[in-house]
Design a protein around this motif. Sequence first.
Motif, PDB file in Angstrom:
ATOM      1  N   GLU A 212       0.851  -1.192   0.000  1.00  0.00           N
ATOM      2  CA  GLU A 212       0.000   0.000   0.000  1.00  0.00           C
ATOM      3  C   GLU A 212       0.890   1.246   0.000  1.00  0.00           C
ATOM      4  OE1 GLU A 212      -4.079   0.971   2.211  1.00  0.00           O
ATOM      5  OE2 GLU A 212      -2.373   1.195   3.558  1.00  0.00           O
ATOM      6  N   GLU A 213       0.358   2.335  -0.517  1.00  0.00           N
ATOM      7  CA  GLU A 213       1.090   3.599  -0.586  1.00  0.00           C
ATOM      8  C   GLU A 213       1.354   4.151   0.808  1.00  0.00           C
ATOM      9  OE1 GLU A 213       0.828   7.777  -3.152  1.00  0.00           O
ATOM     10  OE2 GLU A 213      -0.975   6.562  -2.824  1.00  0.00           O
ATOM     11  N   ASN A 214       2.498   4.809   0.966  1.00  0.00           N
ATOM     12  CA  ASN A 214       2.894   5.491   2.198  1.00  0.00           C
ATOM     13  C   ASN A 214       2.875   4.573   3.426  1.00  0.00           C
ATOM     14  OD1 ASN A 214       3.175   7.990   0.829  1.00  0.00           O
ATOM     15  ND2 ASN A 214       0.969   8.363   1.020  1.00  0.00           N
ATOM     16  N   PRO A 215       3.561   3.433   3.375  1.00  0.00           N
ATOM     17  CA  PRO A 215       3.578   2.542   4.535  1.00  0.00           C
ATOM     18  C   PRO A 215       4.436   3.101   5.660  1.00  0.00           C
ATOM     19  CG  PRO A 215       5.112   1.767   2.894  1.00  0.00           C
ATOM     20  CD  PRO A 215       4.399   2.940   2.268  1.00  0.00           C
ATOM     21  N   LYS A 216       4.087   2.729   6.876  1.00  0.00           N
ATOM     22  CA  LYS A 216       4.881   3.078   8.049  1.00  0.00           C
ATOM     23  C   LYS A 216       5.204   1.790   8.809  1.00  0.00           C
ATOM     24  CE  LYS A 216       5.006   7.545   7.499  1.00  0.00           C
ATOM     25  NZ  LYS A 216       6.290   8.209   7.179  1.00  0.00           N
ATOM     26  N   ILE A 217       6.494   1.528   8.968  1.00  0.00           N
ATOM     27  CA  ILE A 217       6.950   0.311   9.624  1.00  0.00           C
ATOM     28  C   ILE A 217       7.652   0.687  10.925  1.00  0.00           C
ATOM     29  CG2 ILE A 217       8.273  -1.812   9.397  1.00  0.00           C
ATOM     30  CD1 ILE A 217       6.137  -1.538   7.251  1.00  0.00           C
ATOM     31  N   PRO A 218       7.069   0.370  12.080  1.00  0.00           N
ATOM     32  CA  PRO A 218       7.766   0.633  13.343  1.00  0.00           C
ATOM     33  C   PRO A 218       8.927  -0.330  13.531  1.00  0.00           C
ATOM     34  CG  PRO A 218       5.375   0.334  13.666  1.00  0.00           C
ATOM     35  CD  PRO A 218       5.712  -0.152  12.284  1.00  0.00           C
ATOM     36  N   SER A 219       9.804   0.017  14.466  1.00  0.00           N
ATOM     37  CA  SER A 219      10.828  -0.917  14.932  1.00  0.00           C
ATOM     38  C   SER A 219      10.236  -1.620  16.152  1.00  0.00           C
ATOM     39  CB  SER A 219      12.117  -0.181  15.306  1.00  0.00           C
ATOM     40  OG  SER A 219      13.107  -1.083  15.717  1.00  0.00           O
ATOM     41  N   TYR A 220       9.975  -2.909  16.015  1.00  0.00           N
ATOM     42  CA  TYR A 220       9.207  -3.621  17.031  1.00  0.00           C
ATOM     43  C   TYR A 220      10.058  -4.177  18.167  1.00  0.00           C
ATOM     44  CZ  TYR A 220       5.210  -3.527  13.811  1.00  0.00           C
ATOM     45  OH  TYR A 220       4.186  -3.124  12.986  1.00  0.00           O
ATOM     46  N   PHE A 221      11.325  -4.517  17.885  1.00  0.00           N
ATOM     47  CA  PHE A 221      12.122  -5.256  18.867  1.00  0.00           C
ATOM     48  C   PHE A 221      13.436  -4.537  19.162  1.00  0.00           C
ATOM     49  CE2 PHE A 221       9.622  -8.387  16.485  1.00  0.00           C
ATOM     50  CZ  PHE A 221       8.919  -8.996  17.527  1.00  0.00           C
ATOM     51  N   LYS A 222      13.734  -4.356  20.453  1.00  0.00           N
ATOM     52  CA  LYS A 222      14.986  -3.718  20.841  1.00  0.00           C
ATOM     53  C   LYS A 222      16.197  -4.495  20.342  1.00  0.00           C
ATOM     54  CE  LYS A 222      13.641  -1.320  25.121  1.00  0.00           C
ATOM     55  NZ  LYS A 222      13.934  -1.208  26.577  1.00  0.00           N
ATOM     56  N   THR A 223      16.130  -5.817  20.425  1.00  0.00           N
ATOM     57  CA  THR A 223      17.321  -6.624  20.126  1.00  0.00           C
ATOM     58  C   THR A 223      17.690  -6.613  18.652  1.00  0.00           C
ATOM     59  OG1 THR A 223      15.965  -8.622  19.940  1.00  0.00           O
ATOM     60  CG2 THR A 223      16.963  -8.154  22.092  1.00  0.00           C
TER      61      THR A 223
END
Length: 394
Positions: free
Chosen positions: A242-253
């Motif tokens: 999909e257009e303009n996706p946002k991907i968080p950083s889920y894991f500290k490690t």
Amino acid sequence: MKLFNAALLLPAVIRETLAYTALSDSTLRSLPGPGDNFDINNGALLSPILIPRVPGTEGSLAVQKHLTEFFSQKLPKWKVTLQNSTSVTPTSNGKEVPFANIIATRDPPWAHGDGDVSRLALVAHYDSKLTPNGFIGATDSAAPCAMLLHAARTLDEALTKKWESMDAQGDVDDDGLEGHRGIQILLLDGEEAFRTWTHDDSLYGARSLAEEWEASSYSAWSAYHSPLSTIELFVLLDLLGEENPKIPSYFKTTHWAYQKMAEAEKRLREQKMFKSSPNHPSKLKEGEAPKGEPMFLHEGGKKDTDRWAGGFVEDDHLPFMARGVEILHLITSPFPRTWHTMDDDGEHLHMDTVEDWAMLTVAFAAEWMDLEGFFDAGKAQPVKRNIDEGKTEL
């Protein structure tokens, strides 16, 4: 008896940091895009996946055939295996439904055995949801599967050149890290729930594979004790396209790996390689001031004190994460607007974004596999101006 390779016992984050080499600007510009192979109607990689493919159906078998034949016919140096299982589902009326995980592996040619090679695992699920009837699942996850096929094809020749160079220069030995690193494409079956998502009605293929790989032991003299322990990083692509996706950083490690991919994205944008960018030559008019770059991976500067939602989104990584595998989860938050609706089809994919994800996956994997210098940088894609249309294009 073979000497034990103590270097392979270094903590994963240290091993990867030592070996991770950024691609040069010229190499980034030389990376090929998928082009017509991602055409939704007749593209060789994507279009055969854009059909209903519920486990145990003819559509599923057709997609399995497409995926396995891609490797066996186009990339014969990759080893392709199937991991099969069956399970009764809430809609199968007591009958066993078959599931088949597709595992494509490329290891150094001198590897003594599976237990001596660590691997980067690039992962997506290829099944589609039972309901609504006729559901395609383009972002979920036909497009991610096609991205992985493109990545495997793009990396293949560079891997061959690297390993031939190492062999010719005598760099192959039992103490070297680079001589013991391979790559896997995992195309998993049965991710979707048949009725309602529960721990039992979901992740059929992933649960079976993680359990089997944990229980399968290598010899006592192997550097790794099981197939599960060979996974350096499990990179899961889902709900992408999909257009303009946002991907968080889920894991500290694995935030350091997220940062590496975010840096690759930033540099691809700077090299005008991202088609979805508002500053791509095809979109920015001559003389127009550059616009802000909307990053896919937007949390590169995340701090330890920020919120980390690792595991909150249930997906194919869970059975592996529960067994200690490090995870980089590439899934949008929020989910696509078309999620689990009939609109999640080829026509609703944002193709510039799909191609950009394919390019970014290649760049990240190439840097992880230390492939700088083994691509044909002489094929850098020139930027030219289309005078008739008043725009620039690659």
